[in-house]
Scaffold this motif. Structure first.
Motif, PDB file in Angstrom:
ATOM      1  N   UNK A  26      -4.683 -13.023  -3.411  1.00 25.56           N
ATOM      2  CA  UNK A  26      -4.162 -12.735  -4.751  1.00 25.56           C
ATOM      3  C   UNK A  26      -3.250 -11.508  -4.769  1.00 25.56           C
ATOM      4  N   UNK A  27      -2.491 -11.354  -3.679  1.00 20.65           N
ATOM      5  CA  UNK A  27      -1.514 -10.274  -3.612  1.00 20.65           C
ATOM      6  C   UNK A  27      -0.121 -10.759  -3.994  1.00 20.65           C
ATOM      7  N   UNK A  28       0.155 -12.061  -3.767  1.00 18.06           N
ATOM      8  CA  UNK A  28       1.449 -12.629  -4.127  1.00 18.06           C
ATOM      9  C   UNK A  28       1.249 -13.967  -4.814  1.00 18.06           C
ATOM     10  N   UNK A  43       5.416 -10.645  -5.604  1.00 19.10           N
ATOM     11  CA  UNK A  43       4.276  -9.732  -5.580  1.00 19.10           C
ATOM     12  C   UNK A  43       3.600  -9.719  -6.940  1.00 19.10           C
ATOM     13  N   UNK A  44       2.270  -9.874  -6.953  1.00 20.26           N
ATOM     14  CA  UNK A  44       1.518  -9.822  -8.211  1.00 20.26           C
ATOM     15  C   UNK A  44       0.432  -8.754  -8.179  1.00 20.26           C
ATOM     16  N   UNK A  45       0.108  -8.225  -7.005  1.00 21.04           N
ATOM     17  CA  UNK A  45      -0.994  -7.279  -6.873  1.00 21.04           C
ATOM     18  C   UNK A  45      -0.609  -5.882  -7.322  1.00 21.04           C
ATOM     19  N   UNK A  46      -1.607  -5.166  -7.750  1.00 23.03           N
ATOM     20  CA  UNK A  46      -1.417  -3.756  -8.041  1.00 23.03           C
ATOM     21  C   UNK A  46      -1.595  -2.978  -6.736  1.00 23.03           C
ATOM     22  N   UNK A  90       0.826  -1.208   0.000  1.00 22.95           N
ATOM     23  CA  UNK A  90       0.000   0.000   0.000  1.00 22.95           C
ATOM     24  C   UNK A  90       0.860   1.258   0.000  1.00 22.95           C
ATOM     25  N   UNK A  91       1.993   1.213   0.685  1.00 22.87           N
ATOM     26  CA  UNK A  91       2.888   2.374   0.772  1.00 22.87           C
ATOM     27  C   UNK A  91       3.781   2.527  -0.455  1.00 22.87           C
ATOM     28  N   UNK A  92       3.755   1.547  -1.342  1.00 24.91           N
ATOM     29  CA  UNK A  92       4.586   1.612  -2.537  1.00 24.91           C
ATOM     30  C   UNK A  92       6.005   1.111  -2.342  1.00 24.91           C
ATOM     31  N   UNK A  93       6.284   0.501  -1.178  1.00 29.27           N
ATOM     32  CA  UNK A  93       7.615  -0.045  -0.928  1.00 29.27           C
ATOM     33  C   UNK A  93       7.822  -1.357  -1.690  1.00 29.27           C
ATOM     34  N   UNK A  94       6.737  -2.018  -2.039  1.00 28.12           N
ATOM     35  CA  UNK A  94       6.786  -3.240  -2.848  1.00 28.12           C
ATOM     36  C   UNK A  94       5.974  -3.010  -4.109  1.00 28.12           C
ATOM     37  N   UNK A  95       6.416  -3.624  -5.200  1.00 28.22           N
ATOM     38  CA  UNK A  95       5.756  -3.478  -6.492  1.00 28.22           C
ATOM     39  C   UNK A  95       5.585  -4.853  -7.131  1.00 28.22           C
ATOM     40  N   UNK A  96       4.643  -4.982  -8.072  1.00 28.81           N
ATOM     41  CA  UNK A  96       4.507  -6.247  -8.785  1.00 28.81           C
ATOM     42  C   UNK A  96       5.857  -6.682  -9.369  1.00 28.81           C
ATOM     43  N   UNK A  97       6.181  -7.947  -9.151  1.00 26.41           N
ATOM     44  CA  UNK A  97       7.450  -8.504  -9.617  1.00 26.41           C
ATOM     45  C   UNK A  97       8.507  -8.592  -8.528  1.00 26.41           C
ATOM     46  N   UNK A  98       8.343  -7.815  -7.458  1.00 26.58           N
ATOM     47  CA  UNK A  98       9.296  -7.882  -6.345  1.00 26.58           C
ATOM     48  C   UNK A  98       9.168  -9.212  -5.615  1.00 26.58           C
ATOM     49  N   UNK A  99      10.301  -9.704  -5.150  1.00 27.08           N
ATOM     50  CA  UNK A  99      10.320 -10.939  -4.358  1.00 27.08           C
ATOM     51  C   UNK A  99      10.280 -10.588  -2.880  1.00 27.08           C
TER      52      UNK A  99
END
Length: 118
Positions: free
Chosen positions: A64-66, A76-79, A26-35
């Motif tokens: 369905x977030x990862x 990570x797969x979620x937007x 939610x804070x943008x510290x993780x993005x889709x594709x991040x492990x």
């Protein structure tokens, strides 16, 4: 990514792990594709059972977030919008429980906030 737990919290440890990841999304510290960090490493660093970390990760997978695959780890797969909504919903459920609301009463409250034309 930093996962923190509060051993004094009433929230189960697995839920705290999932909440930390949701918040990072939610804070943008993780993005889709991040492990995400390996469950074994998280368990070691937090001094908790690996199965507790895996339960938290499995919850995120069910939401369905990862994507969680043996040998590949958690990705990570979620937007971010989905993660923000999931985190807000989780906070709503926690607040509703603390206020003594039932699931049906909480859903009715949410529905009352939804505009009629949607």
């Amino acid at each position: 990514m930093l996962i923190r737990i509060d051993t004094g919290s009433a929230l189960p440890l697995a839920e705290q792990v999932a909440t930390a990841v949701r918040r990072a999304l939610a804070d943008g510290a993780l993005h889709p594709g991040d492990r995400l960090p390996a469950a074994r490493e998280v368990a070691r660093l937090l001094d908790i059972n690996i199965h507790t970390v895996l339960r938290g990760y499995q919850q995120l997978r069910d939401e369905q977030l990862i994507d969680l695959r043996r040998g590949r780890g958690a990705v990570v797969i979620a937007v971010p919008a989905q993660a923000r909504l999931r985190e807000a919903a989780s906070q709503l459920v926690t607040a509703a429980r603390e206020a003594g609301f039932s699931e049906s009463r909480t859903i009715a409250l949410l529905r009352s906030c939804w505009p009629e034309d949607s």
